[in-house]
Scaffold this motif. Sequence first.
Motif, PDB file in Angstrom:
ATOM      1  N   TYR A 165       0.848  -1.193   0.000  1.00 54.01           N
ATOM      2  CA  TYR A 165       0.000   0.000   0.000  1.00 54.01           C
ATOM      3  C   TYR A 165       0.881   1.239   0.000  1.00 54.01           C
ATOM      4  N   ALA A 166       0.255   2.366  -0.190  1.00 51.13           N
ATOM      5  CA  ALA A 166       0.976   3.641  -0.166  1.00 51.13           C
ATOM      6  C   ALA A 166       0.693   4.357   1.142  1.00 51.13           C
ATOM      7  N   VAL A 167       1.626   5.196   1.558  1.00 52.28           N
ATOM      8  CA  VAL A 167       1.446   6.037   2.741  1.00 52.28           C
ATOM      9  C   VAL A 167       1.405   7.485   2.275  1.00 52.28           C
ATOM     10  N   SER A 168       0.424   8.218   2.792  1.00 50.72           N
ATOM     11  CA  SER A 168       0.178   9.586   2.325  1.00 50.72           C
ATOM     12  C   SER A 168      -0.076  10.498   3.518  1.00 50.72           C
ATOM     13  N   ALA A 169       0.269  11.756   3.357  1.00 47.72           N
ATOM     14  CA  ALA A 169      -0.068  12.757   4.376  1.00 47.72           C
ATOM     15  C   ALA A 169      -1.531  13.164   4.223  1.00 47.72           C
ATOM     16  N   GLY A 170      -2.147  13.549   5.345  1.00 45.46           N
ATOM     17  CA  GLY A 170      -3.539  14.007   5.304  1.00 45.46           C
ATOM     18  C   GLY A 170      -4.506  12.936   5.756  1.00 45.46           C
ATOM     19  N   GLN A 171      -5.757  13.074   5.329  1.00 44.22           N
ATOM     20  CA  GLN A 171      -6.816  12.184   5.795  1.00 44.22           C
ATOM     21  C   GLN A 171      -7.442  11.350   4.674  1.00 44.22           C
ATOM     22  N   ASP A 172      -7.001  11.522   3.444  1.00 44.48           N
ATOM     23  CA  ASP A 172      -7.585  10.793   2.318  1.00 44.48           C
ATOM     24  C   ASP A 172      -7.085   9.354   2.317  1.00 44.48           C
ATOM     25  N   THR A 173      -8.006   8.419   2.577  1.00 43.79           N
ATOM     26  CA  THR A 173      -7.644   6.997   2.602  1.00 43.79           C
ATOM     27  C   THR A 173      -8.119   6.266   1.348  1.00 43.79           C
ATOM     28  N   GLY A 174      -8.492   7.013   0.327  1.00 47.08           N
ATOM     29  CA  GLY A 174      -8.992   6.405  -0.899  1.00 47.08           C
ATOM     30  C   GLY A 174      -7.899   5.737  -1.705  1.00 47.08           C
ATOM     31  N   GLU A 175      -8.329   4.977  -2.706  1.00 46.22           N
ATOM     32  CA  GLU A 175      -7.387   4.274  -3.562  1.00 46.22           C
ATOM     33  C   GLU A 175      -6.516   5.261  -4.334  1.00 46.22           C
ATOM     34  N   VAL A 176      -5.294   4.812  -4.643  1.00 45.50           N
ATOM     35  CA  VAL A 176      -4.379   5.621  -5.445  1.00 45.50           C
ATOM     36  C   VAL A 176      -3.785   4.717  -6.521  1.00 45.50           C
ATOM     37  N   ARG A 177      -3.736   5.218  -7.742  1.00 43.58           N
ATOM     38  CA  ARG A 177      -3.156   4.433  -8.827  1.00 43.58           C
ATOM     39  C   ARG A 177      -1.650   4.273  -8.619  1.00 43.58           C
ATOM     40  N   ALA A 178      -1.144   3.138  -9.033  1.00 41.79           N
ATOM     41  CA  ALA A 178       0.287   2.877  -8.853  1.00 41.79           C
ATOM     42  C   ALA A 178       1.134   3.969  -9.495  1.00 41.79           C
ATOM     43  N   GLN A 179       0.729   4.468 -10.652  1.00 39.09           N
ATOM     44  CA  GLN A 179       1.523   5.482 -11.341  1.00 39.09           C
ATOM     45  C   GLN A 179       1.537   6.814 -10.600  1.00 39.09           C
ATOM     46  N   ASP A 180       0.627   7.005  -9.663  1.00 39.49           N
ATOM     47  CA  ASP A 180       0.567   8.251  -8.902  1.00 39.49           C
ATOM     48  C   ASP A 180       1.295   8.160  -7.564  1.00 39.49           C
ATOM     49  N   THR A 181       1.974   7.038  -7.337  1.00 39.61           N
ATOM     50  CA  THR A 181       2.783   6.903  -6.126  1.00 39.61           C
ATOM     51  C   THR A 181       4.241   7.209  -6.461  1.00 39.61           C
ATOM     52  N   VAL A 182       5.032   7.391  -5.417  1.00 39.37           N
ATOM     53  CA  VAL A 182       6.485   7.511  -5.551  1.00 39.37           C
ATOM     54  C   VAL A 182       7.102   6.206  -5.062  1.00 39.37           C
ATOM     55  N   VAL A 183       8.086   5.723  -5.790  1.00 42.11           N
ATOM     56  CA  VAL A 183       8.788   4.502  -5.412  1.00 42.11           C
ATOM     57  C   VAL A 183      10.213   4.875  -5.018  1.00 42.11           C
ATOM     58  N   LEU A 184      10.591   4.524  -3.793  1.00 41.64           N
ATOM     59  CA  LEU A 184      11.921   4.874  -3.291  1.00 41.64           C
ATOM     60  C   LEU A 184      12.928   3.763  -3.576  1.00 41.64           C
ATOM     61  N   LEU A 185      14.133   4.168  -3.975  1.00 45.88           N
ATOM     62  CA  LEU A 185      15.267   3.262  -4.140  1.00 45.88           C
ATOM     63  C   LEU A 185      16.357   3.691  -3.182  1.00 45.88           C
ATOM     64  N   ASP A 186      17.009   2.741  -2.528  1.00 45.17           N
ATOM     65  CA  ASP A 186      18.001   3.071  -1.515  1.00 45.17           C
ATOM     66  C   ASP A 186      19.412   2.906  -2.061  1.00 45.17           C
ATOM     67  N   ASP A 187      20.280   3.870  -1.794  1.00 43.16           N
ATOM     68  CA  ASP A 187      21.673   3.789  -2.231  1.00 43.16           C
ATOM     69  C   ASP A 187      22.438   2.654  -1.553  1.00 43.16           C
ATOM     70  N   ASP A 188      21.916   2.160  -0.430  1.00 44.18           N
ATOM     71  CA  ASP A 188      22.554   1.047   0.268  1.00 44.18           C
ATOM     72  C   ASP A 188      22.176  -0.251  -0.446  1.00 44.18           C
ATOM     73  N   ALA A 189      22.860  -0.537  -1.551  1.00 41.51           N
ATOM     74  CA  ALA A 189      22.509  -1.691  -2.371  1.00 41.51           C
ATOM     75  C   ALA A 189      22.794  -3.011  -1.654  1.00 41.51           C
ATOM     76  N   THR A 190      23.727  -3.013  -0.720  1.00 38.78           N
ATOM     77  CA  THR A 190      24.042  -4.245  -0.003  1.00 38.78           C
ATOM     78  C   THR A 190      22.828  -4.742   0.780  1.00 38.78           C
ATOM     79  N   THR A 191      22.122  -3.817   1.418  1.00 38.43           N
ATOM     80  CA  THR A 191      20.957  -4.187   2.216  1.00 38.43           C
ATOM     81  C   THR A 191      19.703  -4.289   1.369  1.00 38.43           C
ATOM     82  N   TRP A 192      19.556  -3.393   0.401  1.00 34.28           N
ATOM     83  CA  TRP A 192      18.279  -3.237  -0.283  1.00 34.28           C
ATOM     84  C   TRP A 192      18.295  -3.716  -1.726  1.00 34.28           C
TER      85      TRP A 192
END
Length: 307
Positions: A165-192
């Motif tokens: 699921y996605a985590v968002s600020a505010g009170q809107d708990t409605g569905e969100v399209r995958a393309q409207d989310t942000v996907v984080l990548l970690d520079d710590d490639a050894t762990t992630w």
Amino acid sequence: MAIVELRQLRYFVAVAEELNFGRAAERLLIAGPSLSQQIKALERDLGVRLFDRDRRSVALTPAGAALLPHTRDLLGRADDLRNRAARIAGSEPVRLGYVNWLPSDLTARASSVARLHIDAWVAPSHAQAARVADGSLDLAVCWIRADDLEKRGLSARLIGADQLYAVSAGQDTGEVRAQDTVVLLDDDATTWVSWNDYAEQLAADTGAPAVRIADGGITGPVFFDQVRRRGRPILNSPKGQTTPLPPDLVARPVVEPKVYWTWSLVWRREELRPAVLSAVDALTEGVGDFGIHAPDAWLPDGDPYKR
């Protein structure tokens, strides 16, 4: 004649009973192309054609029909042998490692066939798979790709799945399209490394922006700060699925597609110890597909359970 695997014989029986490769693959929780390849390999090793098949139908050949009852009998005797050996070896310890998720009834599932020792070293998926391959562990629950199973000489069965699921600020708990989310990548490639591989493909497939970070913000309080700072929903990682959210943040279902992360139970392909093999059967018996094969579900290429 080449060695015929019991696994291939089970595949033969499933296809013979379903007379449909798609239904048999669903029943066996494996990919359709993989099932077809295994049946072809079995036919090659036996030196007979087991099925007549075209685009519309599957039928047993005379040879297949003649071999089917003998195959069922052989599998029944193999299961009896394994059950007898499991009862003898029921007190043998089986070492199991994991990343951050285990079934809640894990110990109860295996209690009749093995004594599970849960390893205290919680490590990333790729590290746990490597430990199984080198013999440091007997089993591990981790995320793994099909090509890594081949490279490391491991087998896998589906044991769980997280719908992310996605985590968002505010009170809107409605569905969100995958393309409207942000996907984080970690520079710590050894762990992630596993998460980064998964997240990069998700971003490429859905159009979601991928953002590389170096502050450890994939999980925990720093992740929450990322959500507040970026002002748009951020996809939560499997390690954060059960973490309570601060009152100013909300969870939002991700759709179009629904995003799944699979958990595999992995073991060495050459494993012979009854306690380990019986533990595999006990831990995965009756496991469903957790929704990963729904039409609107997304799995990355190379996931062992992608169809």
